[in-house]
Design an enzyme around this catalytic site. Structure first.
Site, PDB file in Angstrom:
ATOM      1  N   ASN A   1     -51.940 -46.221  29.751  1.00  0.00           N
ATOM      2  CA  ASN A   1     -52.177 -44.552  29.516  1.00  0.00           C
ATOM      3  C   ASN A   1     -52.811 -44.570  28.517  1.00  0.00           C
ATOM      4  OD1 ASN A   1     -52.220 -41.756  29.397  1.00  0.00           O
ATOM      5  ND2 ASN A   1     -50.593 -41.379  29.448  1.00  0.00           N
TER       6      ASN A   1
ATOM      7  N   LYS B   1     -54.088 -41.606  27.286  1.00  0.00           N
ATOM      8  CA  LYS B   1     -54.226 -41.317  26.868  1.00  0.00           C
ATOM      9  C   LYS B   1     -55.831 -40.397  26.761  1.00  0.00           C
ATOM     10  CE  LYS B   1     -49.050 -40.292  25.738  1.00  0.00           C
ATOM     11  NZ  LYS B   1     -48.722 -39.532  25.584  1.00  0.00           N
TER      12      LYS B   1
ATOM     13  N   HIS C   1     -47.281 -36.046  34.676  1.00  0.00           N
ATOM     14  CA  HIS C   1     -47.244 -36.118  33.151  1.00  0.00           C
ATOM     15  C   HIS C   1     -47.009 -34.732  32.613  1.00  0.00           C
ATOM     16  CE1 HIS C   1     -47.253 -37.651  28.793  1.00  0.00           C
ATOM     17  NE2 HIS C   1     -47.815 -38.950  29.701  1.00  0.00           N
TER      18      HIS C   1
ATOM     19  N   GLU D   1     -47.349 -34.120  29.430  1.00  0.00           N
ATOM     20  CA  GLU D   1     -48.624 -33.573  28.617  1.00  0.00           C
ATOM     21  C   GLU D   1     -49.209 -32.721  29.313  1.00  0.00           C
ATOM     22  OE1 GLU D   1     -49.416 -36.914  26.665  1.00  0.00           O
ATOM     23  OE2 GLU D   1     -47.996 -37.154  25.414  1.00  0.00           O
TER      24      GLU D   1
ATOM     25  N   GLU E   1     -40.147 -40.150  32.723  1.00  0.00           N
ATOM     26  CA  GLU E   1     -39.838 -40.098  30.920  1.00  0.00           C
ATOM     27  C   GLU E   1     -39.596 -39.286  30.206  1.00  0.00           C
ATOM     28  OE1 GLU E   1     -44.655 -41.967  30.724  1.00  0.00           O
ATOM     29  OE2 GLU E   1     -44.508 -40.172  30.727  1.00  0.00           O
TER      30      GLU E   1
ATOM     31  N   GLY F   1     -43.717 -41.267  23.067  1.00  0.00           N
ATOM     32  CA  GLY F   1     -45.152 -40.583  21.412  1.00  0.00           C
ATOM     33  C   GLY F   1     -44.075 -40.737  19.976  1.00  0.00           C
TER      34      GLY F   1
ATOM     35  N   SER G   1     -42.084 -44.200  24.264  1.00  0.00           N
ATOM     36  CA  SER G   1     -41.740 -45.812  23.116  1.00  0.00           C
ATOM     37  C   SER G   1     -41.309 -47.264  23.719  1.00  0.00           C
ATOM     38  CB  SER G   1     -41.133 -44.915  22.224  1.00  0.00           C
ATOM     39  OG  SER G   1     -41.454 -43.724  21.962  1.00  0.00           O
TER      40      SER G   1
HETATM   41  C1  PEP Z   1     -47.037 -41.690  27.962  1.00  0.00           C
HETATM   42  O1  PEP Z   1     -47.322 -40.653  27.220  1.00  0.00           O
HETATM   43  O2  PEP Z   1     -46.471 -41.873  29.166  1.00  0.00           O
HETATM   44  C2  PEP Z   1     -46.076 -42.414  27.642  1.00  0.00           C
HETATM   45  C3  PEP Z   1     -44.613 -43.582  27.212  1.00  0.00           C
HETATM   46  O3  PEP Z   1     -46.048 -42.735  25.338  1.00  0.00           O
HETATM   47  P1  PEP Z   1     -45.500 -43.270  24.033  1.00  0.00           P
HETATM   48  O4  PEP Z   1     -45.324 -44.934  25.308  1.00  0.00           O
HETATM   49  O5  PEP Z   1     -46.184 -43.261  23.225  1.00  0.00           O
HETATM   50  O6  PEP Z   1     -44.416 -42.822  23.896  1.00  0.00           O
END
Ligand code: PEP
Length: 254
Positions: free
Chosen positions: A9, A11, A98, A100, A170, A176, A216
């Site tokens: 992703n 973003k 997601h 976000e 998630e 993040g 992460s």
């Molecule tokens: C995400 O935004 O879907 C995600 C998993 O981000 P990160 O791997 O940076 O934690």
């Protein structure tokens, strides 16, 4: 056997040239080094989709996805992108729900259920994200939150349409932040999600649903996470912006 997937992703990162350059690197490394049946998906900003879909034709192991779609078919929604438009680029997947989008754009389960319907109508596959916040986990309501997200977001589908979905767990506190859920924490939730799917659609559907972990995930922790029986791959944010790291994560399934 259910499909193993590592999805990136991007973003709101990478301009047009930067995106093409990173993607070309990813395709080259995947073609050279991925020896298993795993699928690598890159979910880019809309501006890249058409070009990436063309580049992806040189690999049977790479697919393209978007990060959002509007729930309406078309119309006066200035600045929005429809599922039909996404489909016309050659993309195959769409991330929906997601955290976000839920947090910054107030996307509710009810709205997401409509987006899921529209995306499926255009023969795109949703990567449907669910996950609890830190407060919800500390309050001991994470199972309730996840059950509500999945029930209200996707359990209105019939089994045939549900089978098109990829689910991504998630935990918001792991996205993040550099804090990864332990493999035991992630496995516990993945098993719970699969048992909810089994209760709704039966064991066969549950056993063939790909459930990704996101938060992460990196080349150091991917092996342990992907080694869990109910974790079928990852949704990768930060590490998907580095071709080497991203493909190294996918290589855990070689
Ligand atoms: C995400 O935004 O879907 C995600 C998993 O981000 P990160 O791997 O940076 O934690």
């Amino acid at each position: 056997m259910r499909k193993k997937i590592v999805a990136g992703n991007w973003k709101m990162n990478l301009d047009y040239e930067e995106g093409l350059s990173l993607f070309s690197e990813v395709v080259n490394i995947v073609n050279d080094e991925i020896t298993g049946q795993q699928l690598v998906i890159v979910c880019s900003p809309f501006i890249h989709l058409y070009s990436l879909a063309r580049l992806a034709k040189s690999s049977t192991k790479v697919s393209i996805g978007a990060q959002n779609a509007h729930q309406a078919e078309s119309g006066a929604y200035t600045g929005e992108i429809s599922a039909k438009m996404i489909k016309s680029t050659g993309a195959e997947y769409v991330i929906l729900g997601h955290s976000e989008r839920r947090q910054y754009f107030s996307e509710t389960n009810e709205l997401l259920a409509k987006k899921v319907d529209t995306v499926l109508k255009h023969a795109l596959k949703p990567i449907f994200c669910i996950g609890e916040t830190l407060e919800e986990r500390e309050g001991g309501i994470h199972f309730d939150v996840i059950k509500k997200q999945i029930t209200e977001g996707v359990f209105h589908l019939d089994a045939e349409h549900f089978a098109q979905l990829v689910i991504a767990y998630e935990p918001v506190w792991a996205i993040g932040t550099g804090v990864t859920a332990s493999s035991a924490q992630a496995q516990e939730i993945h098993l719970f999600i699969r048992s909810e799917i089994a209760a709704k659609y039966g064991k066969d559907v549950a056993d063939s649903t790909t459930i990704l972990y996101g938060g992460s995930c990196n080349p150091k922790n991917a092996r342990e996470l992907f080694g869990q029986p109910d974790i079928d791959g990852g949704l990768i944010g930060g590490a998907s912006l580095k071709s080497r790291d991203f493909v190294d994560i996918a290589k855990e399934f070689n």
